[in-house]
Scaffold this active site. Structure first.
Site, PDB file in Angstrom:
ATOM      1  N   LYS A 178      -0.791   4.966   4.542  1.00 30.30           N
ATOM      2  CA  LYS A 178      -1.750   4.063   5.183  1.00 30.30           C
ATOM      3  C   LYS A 178      -1.375   3.876   6.652  1.00 30.30           C
ATOM      4  O   LYS A 178      -0.229   3.572   6.965  1.00 30.30           O
ATOM      5  CB  LYS A 178      -1.771   2.710   4.454  1.00 30.30           C
ATOM      6  CG  LYS A 178      -2.818   1.766   4.994  1.00 30.30           C
ATOM      7  CD  LYS A 178      -3.027   0.573   4.066  1.00 30.30           C
ATOM      8  CE  LYS A 178      -3.999  -0.431   4.653  1.00 30.30           C
ATOM      9  NZ  LYS A 178      -5.314   0.142   4.945  1.00 30.30           N
TER      10      LYS A 178
ATOM     11  N   HIS B 292       0.833  -1.212   0.000  1.00 33.27           N
ATOM     12  CA  HIS B 292       0.000   0.000   0.000  1.00 33.27           C
ATOM     13  C   HIS B 292       0.866   1.260   0.000  1.00 33.27           C
ATOM     14  O   HIS B 292       2.049   1.216   0.326  1.00 33.27           O
ATOM     15  CB  HIS B 292      -0.922   0.027   1.227  1.00 33.27           C
ATOM     16  CG  HIS B 292      -2.116  -0.873   1.086  1.00 33.27           C
ATOM     17  ND1 HIS B 292      -2.066  -2.222   1.363  1.00 33.27           N
ATOM     18  CD2 HIS B 292      -3.391  -0.614   0.688  1.00 33.27           C
ATOM     19  CE1 HIS B 292      -3.256  -2.761   1.145  1.00 33.27           C
ATOM     20  NE2 HIS B 292      -4.075  -1.815   0.733  1.00 33.27           N
TER      21      HIS B 292
HETATM   22  P1  NAD Z   1      -7.373   9.826   4.404  1.00 31.02           P
HETATM   23  O1  NAD Z   1      -6.372  10.051   5.488  1.00 31.02           O
HETATM   24  O2  NAD Z   1      -7.124  10.421   3.068  1.00 31.02           O
HETATM   25  O3  NAD Z   1      -8.810  10.331   4.895  1.00 31.02           O
HETATM   26  C1  NAD Z   1      -9.302  10.160   6.197  1.00 31.02           C
HETATM   27  C2  NAD Z   1     -10.062  11.426   6.558  1.00 31.02           C
HETATM   28  O4  NAD Z   1     -10.722  11.203   7.815  1.00 31.02           O
HETATM   29  C3  NAD Z   1      -9.159  12.663   6.727  1.00 31.02           C
HETATM   30  O5  NAD Z   1      -9.625  13.734   5.941  1.00 31.02           O
HETATM   31  C4  NAD Z   1      -9.253  12.948   8.218  1.00 31.02           C
HETATM   32  O6  NAD Z   1      -9.143  14.339   8.513  1.00 31.02           O
HETATM   33  C5  NAD Z   1     -10.653  12.437   8.528  1.00 31.02           C
HETATM   34  N1  NAD Z   1     -10.885  12.201   9.963  1.00 31.02           N
HETATM   35  C6  NAD Z   1     -10.014  11.807  10.920  1.00 31.02           C
HETATM   36  N2  NAD Z   1     -10.637  11.734  12.114  1.00 31.02           N
HETATM   37  C7  NAD Z   1     -11.920  12.104  11.894  1.00 31.02           C
HETATM   38  C8  NAD Z   1     -13.056  12.216  12.741  1.00 31.02           C
HETATM   39  N3  NAD Z   1     -12.999  11.967  14.061  1.00 31.02           N
HETATM   40  N4  NAD Z   1     -14.228  12.623  12.184  1.00 31.02           N
HETATM   41  C9  NAD Z   1     -14.310  12.915  10.857  1.00 31.02           C
HETATM   42  N5  NAD Z   1     -13.266  12.808  10.009  1.00 31.02           N
HETATM   43  C10 NAD Z   1     -12.087  12.399  10.530  1.00 31.02           C
HETATM   44  O7  NAD Z   1      -7.526   8.224   4.299  1.00 31.02           O
HETATM   45  P2  NAD Z   1      -8.170   7.401   3.095  1.00 31.02           P
HETATM   46  O8  NAD Z   1      -7.093   6.956   2.179  1.00 31.02           O
HETATM   47  O9  NAD Z   1      -9.359   8.118   2.578  1.00 31.02           O
HETATM   48  O10 NAD Z   1      -8.624   6.076   3.870  1.00 31.02           O
HETATM   49  C11 NAD Z   1      -9.567   6.131   4.904  1.00 31.02           C
HETATM   50  C12 NAD Z   1      -9.794   4.734   5.474  1.00 31.02           C
HETATM   51  O11 NAD Z   1     -10.408   3.908   4.493  1.00 31.02           O
HETATM   52  C13 NAD Z   1      -8.525   3.990   5.893  1.00 31.02           C
HETATM   53  O12 NAD Z   1      -8.797   3.238   7.056  1.00 31.02           O
HETATM   54  C14 NAD Z   1      -8.268   3.052   4.716  1.00 31.02           C
HETATM   55  O13 NAD Z   1      -7.552   1.902   5.084  1.00 31.02           O
HETATM   56  C15 NAD Z   1      -9.680   2.697   4.343  1.00 31.02           C
HETATM   57  N6  NAD Z   1      -9.890   2.207   2.979  1.00 31.02           N
HETATM   58  C16 NAD Z   1     -10.828   1.250   2.833  1.00 31.02           C
HETATM   59  C17 NAD Z   1     -11.178   0.793   1.588  1.00 31.02           C
HETATM   60  C18 NAD Z   1     -12.269  -0.232   1.454  1.00 31.02           C
HETATM   61  O14 NAD Z   1     -12.552  -0.680   0.324  1.00 31.02           O
HETATM   62  N7  NAD Z   1     -12.911  -0.620   2.533  1.00 31.02           N
HETATM   63  C19 NAD Z   1     -10.532   1.316   0.461  1.00 31.02           C
HETATM   64  C20 NAD Z   1      -9.563   2.307   0.635  1.00 31.02           C
HETATM   65  C21 NAD Z   1      -9.264   2.763   1.909  1.00 31.02           C
END
Ligand code: NAD
Length: 259
Positions: A157, A153
Site C-alpha cells: 500500500k 494493510h
Molecule cells: P495496484 O498497485 O495493484 O494497482 C494500481 C494499478 O494502477 C497498477 O496496475 C498500476 O500500473 C496502475 N497505474 C498506475 N499509474 C497509472 C496511470 N497513470 N494510468 C493508468 N493506470 C495506472 O493497487 P490496488 O491494490 O489495486 O489499489 C489501487 C488503489 O485503490 C490504492 O489507492 C488503494 O488504496 C485503493 N483501494 C481503495 C479501496 C476502496 O474501497 N476505495 C479498496 C482497496 C484499495
C-alpha cells in the site's frame, strides 16, 4: 447498458472490478487502461477469459475511441486527480476508489464539476462493513470521546494513513471536535482532525481497521477486516449505477447507503 472504462485495469482492484462488471447485465467493459501489461487482454488478466478489450496506455484516446459513461479508477495517489480531470473534461463521470486525494484536491474537483457539469463519485472505502464501522463509531463517539485508530494493510500500500482511517477521523471529528491530542510524544502515530492514527504495513494483511474508544475503566473496540477484495464490489457496482449522468461530486459510499 452502462459503458465502463477501468483505469488501473492490471492492478489488484482493477482486475476485481473487471470480473465484477462481467457478472452484471446492465454494464459492460468498453476499455481498460493501465501503464503496464499493455496489449494484454483485460479479461484474461482478470481471470475471466478473453474479452477482446486490450489494455491500453493513453486514457484520453481510450475515452475518445470508446465513449464510456463511467470511468472506474483504482490507480495510485499521484495520478488519480489527473485521470479524473481528463475524464470529467471529456464528459465521463469518474467513480474513484483510489485513496490519497487531499481535502484541497476534492475542492478542486468540485470546482471542475461546476465548470464541466460532470460530477464524480469518490469513496475511500467501498465495503459495506467498513462504512457500517464508521457509522457505528459516530454513534459511540457521542458517549466516549477519547479515541484512536489503528489501520493495518498489506505492505504494498502506497499511502499512509489509509483513506478509510482519514475518513473515519473526519467523521468522528464532526461528533467530538478536533481538540483530542494535545501531546506529541514519539511513536504515537500521526493525527488527522486531531485524532491519532497508527499505520501498520505487513505482508499477510489485506485491509483491516480498529477504532478504540476509551472511557472510565473501560474500552470499546470496533474492528473491520477485509481479507479479500471482493467485499468492495457491491459498493463499486452501486456507485457505477449512481454515476450515470451524475452532475455533482459525492464523497463517501455512506451517502448512497442511507446511513
Ligand atoms: P495496484 O498497485 O495493484 O494497482 C494500481 C494499478 O494502477 C497498477 O496496475 C498500476 O500500473 C496502475 N497505474 C498506475 N499509474 C497509472 C496511470 N497513470 N494510468 C493508468 N493506470 C495506472 O493497487 P490496488 O491494490 O489495486 O489499489 C489501487 C488503489 O485503490 C490504492 O489507492 C488503494 O488504496 C485503493 N483501494 C481503495 C479501496 C476502496 O474501497 N476505495 C479498496 C482497496 C484499495
Amino acid at each position: 447498458m452502462i459503458k465502463v472504462l477501468v483505469c488501473g485495469a492490471a492492478g489488484r482492484m482493477g482486475r476485481e472490478v473487471i470480473k465484477a462488471i462481467s457478472q452484471e447485465e446492465d454494464m459492460s467493459l468498453v476499455s481498460a487502461v493501465d501503464v503496464r501489461e499493455i496489449g494484454k487482454d483485460a479479461g484474461e488478466l482478470a481471470g475471466i477469459g478473453k474479452t477482446g478489450i486490450l489494455i491500453e496506455e493513453d486514457l484520453l484516446s481510450a475515452i475518445k475511441n470508446t465513449s464510456p459513461d463511467v470511468m472506474v479508477d483504482f490507480t495510485q495517489p499521484s495520478v488519480v486527480k489527473g485521470n479524473m480531470k481528463i475524464a470529467m473534461e471529456n464528459g465521463v463521470v469518474p467513480v474513484v476508489g483510489t485513496t490519497g486525494l487531499k481535502y484541497e484536491d476534492i475542492e478542486e474537483i468540485k470546482d471542475l464539476a461546476k465548470k464541466t457539469g460532470v460530477g464524480a463519485f469518490i469513496a475511500p472505502n467501498f465495503s459495506l462493513g467498513a462504512n457500517l464501522m464508521m457509522h457505528i463509531a459516530k454513534q459511540v463517539a457521542r458517549f466516549l470521546q477519547a479515541v484512536e485508530i489503528i489501520e493495518l494493510h498489506h505492505e504494498k500500500k502506497l499511502d499512509a494513513p489509509s483513506g478509510t482511517a482519514i475518513r473515519t477521523a473526519q467523521l468522528l471529528s464532526e461528533v467530538i471536535g478536533d481538540s483530542q491530542t494535545p501531546d506529541s510524544q514519539p511513536s504515537r502515530g500521526d493525527t488527522r482532525w486531531g485524532i491519532r492514527i497508527h499505520s501498520v504495513r505487513l505482508p499477510g494483511l489485506v485491509a483491516h481497521q480498529e477504532i478504540i474508544f476509551g472511557g472510565q475503566g473501560e474500552t470499546l473496540t470496533i474492528r473491520h477486516d477485509a481479507p479479500s477484495r471482493e467485499c468492495y464490489m457491491p459498493g463499486v457496482k452501486t456507485a457505477i449505477r449512481k454515476a450515470v449522468g451524475l452532475k455533482e461530486v459525492i464523497v463517501g459510499l455512506d451517502k448512497i447507503l442511507g446511513l
